[in-house]
Write an enzyme that holds these catalytic residues in place. Sequence first.
Site, PDB file in Angstrom:
ATOM      1  N   LYS A 172      17.704   5.210  -0.452  1.00 49.99           N
ATOM      2  CA  LYS A 172      16.975   4.024  -0.878  1.00 49.99           C
ATOM      3  C   LYS A 172      15.537   4.081  -0.384  1.00 49.99           C
ATOM      4  O   LYS A 172      15.277   4.500   0.752  1.00 49.99           O
ATOM      5  CB  LYS A 172      17.639   2.765  -0.308  1.00 49.99           C
ATOM      6  CG  LYS A 172      19.107   2.648  -0.665  1.00 49.99           C
ATOM      7  CD  LYS A 172      19.319   2.514  -2.151  1.00 49.99           C
ATOM      8  CE  LYS A 172      20.793   2.344  -2.470  1.00 49.99           C
ATOM      9  NZ  LYS A 172      21.058   2.242  -3.899  1.00 49.99           N
ATOM     10  N   HIS A 309      26.695   3.432 -12.135  1.00 50.43           N
ATOM     11  CA  HIS A 309      26.526   2.901 -10.784  1.00 50.43           C
ATOM     12  C   HIS A 309      27.880   2.419 -10.259  1.00 50.43           C
ATOM     13  O   HIS A 309      28.777   2.117 -11.028  1.00 50.43           O
ATOM     14  CB  HIS A 309      25.552   1.714 -10.862  1.00 50.43           C
ATOM     15  CG  HIS A 309      25.469   0.890  -9.620  1.00 50.43           C
ATOM     16  ND1 HIS A 309      26.201  -0.257  -9.443  1.00 50.43           N
ATOM     17  CD2 HIS A 309      24.735   1.049  -8.495  1.00 50.43           C
ATOM     18  CE1 HIS A 309      25.908  -0.785  -8.267  1.00 50.43           C
ATOM     19  NE2 HIS A 309      25.023  -0.010  -7.670  1.00 50.43           N
TER      20      HIS A 309
HETATM   21 MG    MG Z   1      20.164   1.614  -7.873  1.00 49.83          MG
END
Ligand code: MG
Length: 374
Positions: A172, A309
Site C-alpha cells: 500500500k 480483489h
Molecule cells: Mg486496492
Amino acid sequence: MRIVDIREKSIDISRYSDPAIPSGGLTTSIVSVTTDVVRNGVPVIGYGFSSMGRFAQGGLIRERFGPRLLAAGDVTPLEAWTAMMKGEKAGGHGERCVAVGTLDMALWDAAAKAADLPLHGYLVQEFGGGNALATIPAYASGGYLYPDNDLSRLTDELKAFADAGYCRAKIKIGATTLERDLARTDAASAIFGPGCLAVDAMNAYDAEQGLAAAKALKSRRLMWFEDVCDPHDFEAQSRIAGAYDAPIAAGEALFSAAEAKLLDRHGGLRRDRDILLFDPVHCYGLPGYVEILIALEGRGWPRSAFWPHGGHLFSLHVASALGLGGVEVNPSSFPPFGGLVDQARPDNGRISPPDLAGIGFEGKPDLAALFSAL
Ligand code: MG
C-alpha cells in the site's frame, strides 16, 4: 434448497497480522445460512463474510435482505439473488451491494456443499467450464504502513511472502508522503523484482498527487499501479493513465456493470495491459460480477485482465472456474479470513482452490471456529 435460518455477526478485523496495531476500526459481517438440505444427518450450512475493507453490513442483512431470502422458498443461488434484489431500484449502490454479496457468498457455499462439490467445480457446472483453470497466478497482498519501524517491518513482511512461495506481491502507498512511499516501494522492489511488485494507492490521491506519483513510479517497472484516485473521478484516472505507460489497476470500488462501462469509456484504461479488480462480494455477489465480466468482455477486454480483489478463498474459486487472470491472497492481513487453507503453498507463483466441498473455509481451523460459533 430452502433457506431456513440466517445468522449475522459484526466482528473486528485487522489489516495487520498483529491485531493490536490500530486498523481504523475496520469490521466485517460473518453470516451463516442454514438450508433444508440434509447431508450425513446434518443440515447443510453455507458461510460468507463481507470481503475486506468496506465494514460490516448487519443492519441491511437483518432488516432487508435476510427476510427476503427466508421468504424466497425453494431456490438456486441465482434465484435467491433475484429474490433478495426484489424491489431494489437501480443505482445508488451504497453499502447494499456488499450486504447482498455477503449473503450471496454463503448461498454458493451452501449450494456447492449440497452438491458435494468444491465451489469451483460447482461453478463450472453453473457457468460452463470452457475457461476453467486448475491453477491460477497469485500475488501476496499486504504491506500496509506500520505506525513505527515501518521499513524494517515492511521488509520482514515481504520476506515472509517470498519464503511462503509467492513470486509477486503488492504493498500500500498513499497513506504517507510520496518520499516515504518511494522508499517503501524501493525496499519492497529489492525483494520482489521488476514486474513482480504492485503498489496500491487506496484511492487516496487527487489528480495532481496521482500525476506526481505516476511520474516518480514510472521508472520503477512495477507489476501495476492500483487505485490511483477516487474511483468515480474518471477524469483524474484518465489523466494519470495518460502519463503512465506501465499497467494500471482499477475497479475494486465500483459495484455495477453500469459503473464498469463508465470506467471503460472514460478512465483511459488500456485493454492490452491494464488490470480490472472488481470484487465479486462487493458488486452484489457473483451474479453482479458475472454481469460486469460479460459487459467488459463484450467491449473487448480479455478475461485475463480480471484479477478480483478480496484475497480470500471465494475469489480464488471464482477466478479458477471463470478462467480469470489471477488472484490476490492476503497471507498475513485480515486473519483469519486471508490466506490459503492450512498447508497449501503456491507452486511457481500459482495456486489452486481447495478441494473441500463448498468454499473450503473448513480447511482453515481458526476461520471454521469463527463461523461455527454463529
Ligand atoms: Mg486496492
